[in-house]
Design a protein around this motif. Structure first.
Motif, PDB file in Angstrom:
ATOM      1  N   ALA A 116       0.837  -1.197   0.000  1.00  0.00           N
ATOM      2  CA  ALA A 116       0.000   0.000   0.000  1.00  0.00           C
ATOM      3  C   ALA A 116       0.871   1.247   0.000  1.00  0.00           C
ATOM      4  O   ALA A 116       0.606   2.202  -0.735  1.00  0.00           O
ATOM      5  N   ARG A 117       1.938   1.221   0.823  1.00  0.00           N
ATOM      6  CA  ARG A 117       2.822   2.387   0.851  1.00  0.00           C
ATOM      7  C   ARG A 117       3.498   2.585  -0.509  1.00  0.00           C
ATOM      8  O   ARG A 117       3.670   3.710  -0.970  1.00  0.00           O
ATOM      9  N   ALA A 118       3.866   1.469  -1.151  1.00  0.00           N
ATOM     10  CA  ALA A 118       4.459   1.578  -2.493  1.00  0.00           C
ATOM     11  C   ALA A 118       3.460   2.210  -3.459  1.00  0.00           C
ATOM     12  O   ALA A 118       3.812   3.063  -4.286  1.00  0.00           O
ATOM     13  N   GLY A 119       2.201   1.799  -3.335  1.00  0.00           N
ATOM     14  CA  GLY A 119       1.153   2.373  -4.191  1.00  0.00           C
ATOM     15  C   GLY A 119       1.011   3.869  -3.974  1.00  0.00           C
ATOM     16  O   GLY A 119       0.934   4.657  -4.920  1.00  0.00           O
ATOM     17  N   TRP A 120       1.009   4.269  -2.698  1.00  0.00           N
ATOM     18  CA  TRP A 120       0.930   5.703  -2.385  1.00  0.00           C
ATOM     19  C   TRP A 120       2.114   6.452  -2.996  1.00  0.00           C
ATOM     20  O   TRP A 120       1.967   7.550  -3.537  1.00  0.00           O
ATOM     21  N   GLY A 121       3.290   5.825  -2.864  1.00  0.00           N
ATOM     22  CA  GLY A 121       4.502   6.462  -3.394  1.00  0.00           C
ATOM     23  C   GLY A 121       4.402   6.658  -4.896  1.00  0.00           C
ATOM     24  O   GLY A 121       4.725   7.732  -5.425  1.00  0.00           O
ATOM     25  N   LEU A 122       3.939   5.606  -5.600  1.00  0.00           N
ATOM     26  CA  LEU A 122       3.789   5.698  -7.057  1.00  0.00           C
ATOM     27  C   LEU A 122       2.786   6.791  -7.417  1.00  0.00           C
ATOM     28  O   LEU A 122       3.024   7.599  -8.319  1.00  0.00           O
ATOM     29  N   THR A 123       1.654   6.819  -6.677  1.00  0.00           N
ATOM     30  CA  THR A 123       0.618   7.820  -6.965  1.00  0.00           C
ATOM     31  C   THR A 123       1.189   9.230  -6.815  1.00  0.00           C
ATOM     32  O   THR A 123       1.021  10.084  -7.696  1.00  0.00           O
ATOM     33  N   GLY A 124       1.883   9.448  -5.698  1.00  0.00           N
ATOM     34  CA  GLY A 124       2.457  10.774  -5.459  1.00  0.00           C
ATOM     35  C   GLY A 124       3.447  11.146  -6.552  1.00  0.00           C
ATOM     36  O   GLY A 124       3.447  12.278  -7.061  1.00  0.00           O
ATOM     37  N   THR A 125       4.286  10.183  -6.933  1.00  0.00           N
ATOM     38  CA  THR A 125       5.265  10.441  -7.991  1.00  0.00           C
ATOM     39  C   THR A 125       4.553  10.778  -9.295  1.00  0.00           C
ATOM     40  O   THR A 125       4.924  11.728  -9.995  1.00  0.00           O
ATOM     41  N   GLY A 126       3.500  10.001  -9.620  1.00  0.00           N
ATOM     42  CA  GLY A 126       2.757  10.239 -10.860  1.00  0.00           C
ATOM     43  C   GLY A 126       2.135  11.618 -10.881  1.00  0.00           C
ATOM     44  O   GLY A 126       2.246  12.345 -11.874  1.00  0.00           O
ATOM     45  N   VAL A 127       1.513  12.008  -9.771  1.00  0.00           N
ATOM     46  CA  VAL A 127       0.864  13.326  -9.724  1.00  0.00           C
ATOM     47  C   VAL A 127       1.920  14.436  -9.853  1.00  0.00           C
ATOM     48  O   VAL A 127       1.721  15.428 -10.571  1.00  0.00           O
ATOM     49  N   ALA A 128       3.054  14.258  -9.173  1.00  0.00           N
ATOM     50  CA  ALA A 128       4.113  15.275  -9.258  1.00  0.00           C
ATOM     51  C   ALA A 128       4.608  15.402 -10.703  1.00  0.00           C
ATOM     52  O   ALA A 128       4.792  16.514 -11.220  1.00  0.00           O
ATOM     53  N   LEU A 129       4.808  14.260 -11.378  1.00  0.00           N
ATOM     54  CA  LEU A 129       5.267  14.304 -12.771  1.00  0.00           C
ATOM     55  C   LEU A 129       4.208  14.938 -13.673  1.00  0.00           C
ATOM     56  O   LEU A 129       4.528  15.670 -14.615  1.00  0.00           O
ATOM     57  N   TYR A 130       2.950  14.653 -13.359  1.00  0.00           N
ATOM     58  CA  TYR A 130       1.857  15.260 -14.131  1.00  0.00           C
ATOM     59  C   TYR A 130       1.931  16.781 -14.028  1.00  0.00           C
ATOM     60  O   TYR A 130       1.799  17.500 -15.020  1.00  0.00           O
ATOM     61  N   LEU A 131       2.175  17.269 -12.807  1.00  0.00           N
ATOM     62  CA  LEU A 131       2.248  18.723 -12.624  1.00  0.00           C
ATOM     63  C   LEU A 131       3.424  19.300 -13.406  1.00  0.00           C
ATOM     64  O   LEU A 131       3.323  20.375 -13.995  1.00  0.00           O
ATOM     65  N   VAL A 132       4.539  18.566 -13.437  1.00  0.00           N
ATOM     66  CA  VAL A 132       5.692  19.026 -14.221  1.00  0.00           C
ATOM     67  C   VAL A 132       5.315  19.081 -15.703  1.00  0.00           C
ATOM     68  O   VAL A 132       5.622  20.052 -16.408  1.00  0.00           O
ATOM     69  N   ASP A 133       4.606  18.058 -16.163  1.00  0.00           N
ATOM     70  CA  ASP A 133       4.230  18.001 -17.584  1.00  0.00           C
ATOM     71  C   ASP A 133       3.239  19.115 -17.932  1.00  0.00           C
ATOM     72  O   ASP A 133       3.307  19.716 -19.005  1.00  0.00           O
ATOM     73  N   ILE A 134       2.300  19.398 -17.027  1.00  0.00           N
ATOM     74  CA  ILE A 134       1.328  20.477 -17.267  1.00  0.00           C
ATOM     75  C   ILE A 134       2.048  21.821 -17.308  1.00  0.00           C
ATOM     76  O   ILE A 134       1.716  22.709 -18.097  1.00  0.00           O
ATOM     77  N   ARG A 135       3.059  21.956 -16.457  1.00  0.00           N
ATOM     78  CA  ARG A 135       3.853  23.189 -16.473  1.00  0.00           C
ATOM     79  C   ARG A 135       4.512  23.346 -17.837  1.00  0.00           C
ATOM     80  O   ARG A 135       4.574  24.433 -18.410  1.00  0.00           O
ATOM     81  N   ARG A 136       5.018  22.231 -18.367  1.00  0.00           N
ATOM     82  CA  ARG A 136       5.640  22.234 -19.687  1.00  0.00           C
ATOM     83  C   ARG A 136       4.596  22.600 -20.746  1.00  0.00           C
ATOM     84  O   ARG A 136       4.864  23.369 -21.665  1.00  0.00           O
TER      85      ARG A 136
END
Lengths: 458, 171
Positions: A264-284
């Protein structure tokens, strides 16, 4: 081929907005956390006005229009949007009454049968969601392979199913404690709540909003919609992470202490990473746009995306502080009111005038002078309401962090005022625009022919 | 093309005062030296002019400067895309060669839809409009069908190519 204006979309938005204002009024009146308990009946009633009434109906209304736009196909069923709205809105009314009739709520002495309100309402919401899932799912299924926004939406719909089913399970278990096998009801009602939240706020709302934001912001700022393999990867990590966190979390409810916790913690980590990368991509994406000036929807859409970033930080803070429920309240508040409601309000400010315009001027376009979409709105008048809304959200978030119930109530009152202001601007865009000649109203070729005789000299 | 090779004509004042500027525009075109182009400032996009001056071998490039403010450059050495080809049309569909070309890339929705519907009104029944859009104009298709126009859509790397044949005038 082609897409028509979905007449039910605007009705969804109307019911959703009313529900939103009712919830904000309850918060301003001090009926909810932090003035009342986190799981107090009044808090639960207000939370579901926001989640079922406002955000679910807002997103379902938008998707009944948006899924045809991203797939280029008509909805599988034209009748199901009406059925879904009636079932979900009717179910919500029963649910809210059911929460208020819970022990400790304002209506504990409801006549016999009051305890049935919650499971009945929940069943109606589940039925409404099932109708929408069948309709939107079939429409998406015919449009494979799915584009990136469509993938976000499809995965979000899966989480919608999980959210409402788990919610109904809660309602049944609370009403008839003997219904679930002994030893199951307790853990599910206790530790299952985060799963309901994760599926609803994370899976259903956030994945939908991520997909819709990607499409709308690219479309209206003239940025490339194709986010390439990176974009696909970000979606897979985010949605996959949520699925892992949810499934492992469910396993953990019944077998605490097992490897499920690690997963579950790994899942949370992946989710957080994905959302952070999404924000970087939207910034781009914002950097790649060809339209330099930002209209209200894009500017405040960016503020909402900023709130998604703050939500991530609040989640990290809550994880560090451990399982204390109050620390999660801030993250959930920022997600519901900053990120999702903020995005909803800002995108409605584009969607409502756009649909109104197509509906009203589609037939007349090219044959007479028609206003532009932007002539239906007055951005200068709307901007302060949006600024006020986000300012009030920041104030309310600070009040939760302190925590200060009095400050929170004041901030909620400001949110109510600002949201009502945005609502008034949306209604104004539905009315006829000021057609001051030469200012905004655009010459169609009829006018053009008069002024510059065409080749046919007609 | 350098600005020196462009003659500028501003007809915005004429249009605001309800004066017909066509005579001035045609006079300016007639007065162009070989190789020279015309930079026209106007209050709306002069779609009918595209055909009229296209017939004289001038291509065009339009830019919107403000709400009622357009700059359109007409130039002689037009890129292939801006002039109507003298091709035979499409033998498969039996449609004639396009009478007008529109490049709608870089326009925010619903501008491409508006531009296409406005341009179609300047065509005669049976004539063909070719347009390049950034994305599929999904709300346009039902409107085309309602007006009796036929359309083919082709997705290419550089955009969505639409070929639209104007139907018979509805009542």
């Amino acid at each position: 081929m082609g897409v028509r204006v979905e007449p039910w979309a605007l009705r969804y938005f109307g019911v959703a907005f009313a529900s939103y204002l009712a919830a904000l009024a309850a918060m301003a009146a001090g009926l909810t956390y932090p003035s009342a308990g986190l799981l107090a009946p009044t808090t639960l009633a207000a939370v579901h006005l926001v989640t079922v009434g406002w955000l679910t109906l807002l997103m379902l209304g938008a998707l009944h229009q948006f899924v045809p736009v991203i797939t280029g196909r008509r909805l599988a069923s034209d009748r199901s949007p009406a059925a879904t709205l009636l079932l979900v809105a009717g179910g919500l009314i029963l649910m809210v009454a059911g929460f208020l009739a819970l022990p400790g709520g304002p209506w504990p002495a409801l006549p016999a049968g009051g305890e049935l309100l919650l499971p009945l309402g929940g069943s109606a919401v589940v039925a409404g969601a099932a109708v929408a899932l069948a309709n939107l799912g079939r429409t998406l299924g015919r449009a494979r392979p799915l584009s990136l926004p469509a993938r976000y939406v499809a995965s979000a719909l899966g989480f919608l199913a999980l959210t409402v089913l788990l919610g109904l399970t809660f309602a049944l278990a609370m009403t008839w404690p003997g219904l679930l096998p002994a030893g199951m009801a307790g853990p599910l009602l206790g530790a299952g709540l985060p799963l309901h939240l994760l599926a609803g706020v994370g899976g259903w709302f956030t994945l939908t909003a991520m997909g819709v934001a990607l499409k709308l912001l690219a479309m209206f700022t003239l940025a490339p919609e194709d986010r390439g393999k990176t974009g696909q990867g970000i979606w897979a990590v985010t949605a996959g992470g949520m699925a892992l966190a949810w499934l492992a979390g469910l396993a953990g409810v019944f077998a605490p202490g097992s490897p499920a916790g690690v997963l579950a913690r790994a899942g949370w980590g992946l989710t957080g990473t994905g959302v952070a990368l999404y924000l970087v991509d939207i910034r781009r994406l914002f950097g790649q746009r060809r339209r330099r000036g930002l209209e209200v929807n894009a500017r405040f859409g960016a503020w909402a995306l900023g709130c998604l970033g703050l939500t991530l930080l609040a989640c990290a803070w809550a994880l560090l502080r451990g399982r204390e429920p109050g620390s999660w309240a801030l993250a959930v508040f920022l997600a519901l009111f900053g990120w999702l409601s903020g995005l909803g309000l800002s995108q409605l400010y584009k969607i409502v005038p756009f649909l109104t315009w197509i509906e009203r001027y589609g037939k007349r376009m090219g044959r007479e002078r028609v206003p532009r979409v932007q002539d239906l709105v007055q951005e200068r008048r709307a901007r302060p309401w949006f600024q006020g809304y986000f300012g009030a959200v920041a104030l309310a978030a600070a009040a939760l962090a302190i925590p200060s119930p009095a400050l929170f109530r004041a901030a909620a009152a400001l949110m109510l005022l600002a949201a009502a202001g945005v609502g008034r601007e949306l209604l104004a865009s539905r009315r006829c625009p000021r057609a001051s000649p030469g200012h905004g109203a655009r010459d169609g070729p009829a006018g053009a022919r008069d002024a510059v005789a065409g080749p046919r000299g007609s | 093309m350098a600005t020196e090779e462009m003659v500028t004509l501003d007809v915005r004042e004429d249009l605001r005062n309800g004066r017909e500027p066509l005579r001035r525009i045609l006079a300016a075109v007639d007065a162009l030296a070989p190789g020279q182009g015309l930079r026209l400032l106007t209050t709306f996009e002069p779609l009918p002019l595209y055909r009229l001056l296209g017939g004289r071998g001038l291509g065009h490039e339009a830019r919107r400067l403000g709400v009622a403010d357009w700059e359109v450059r007409f130039f002689p050495d037009a890129p292939a895309e801006a002039t109507a080809p003298v091709a035979q049309g499409d033998p498969a569909s039996g449609w004639p060669a396009p009478a007008m070309h529109l490049d709608n890339r870089g326009l925010e929705p619903p501008e491409p839809m508006m531009r296409i519907l406005e341009a179609l009104e300047t065509l005669a029944p049976g004539e063909v409009l070719a347009a390049v859009n950034e994305r599929e104009p999904v709300f346009l298709f039902p409107e085309l069908a309602a007006r009796g126009h036929a359309v083919t859509v082709e997705r290419r790397d550089d955009g969505v190519h639409l070929t639209i044949r104007r139907g018979a005038d509805p009542a």
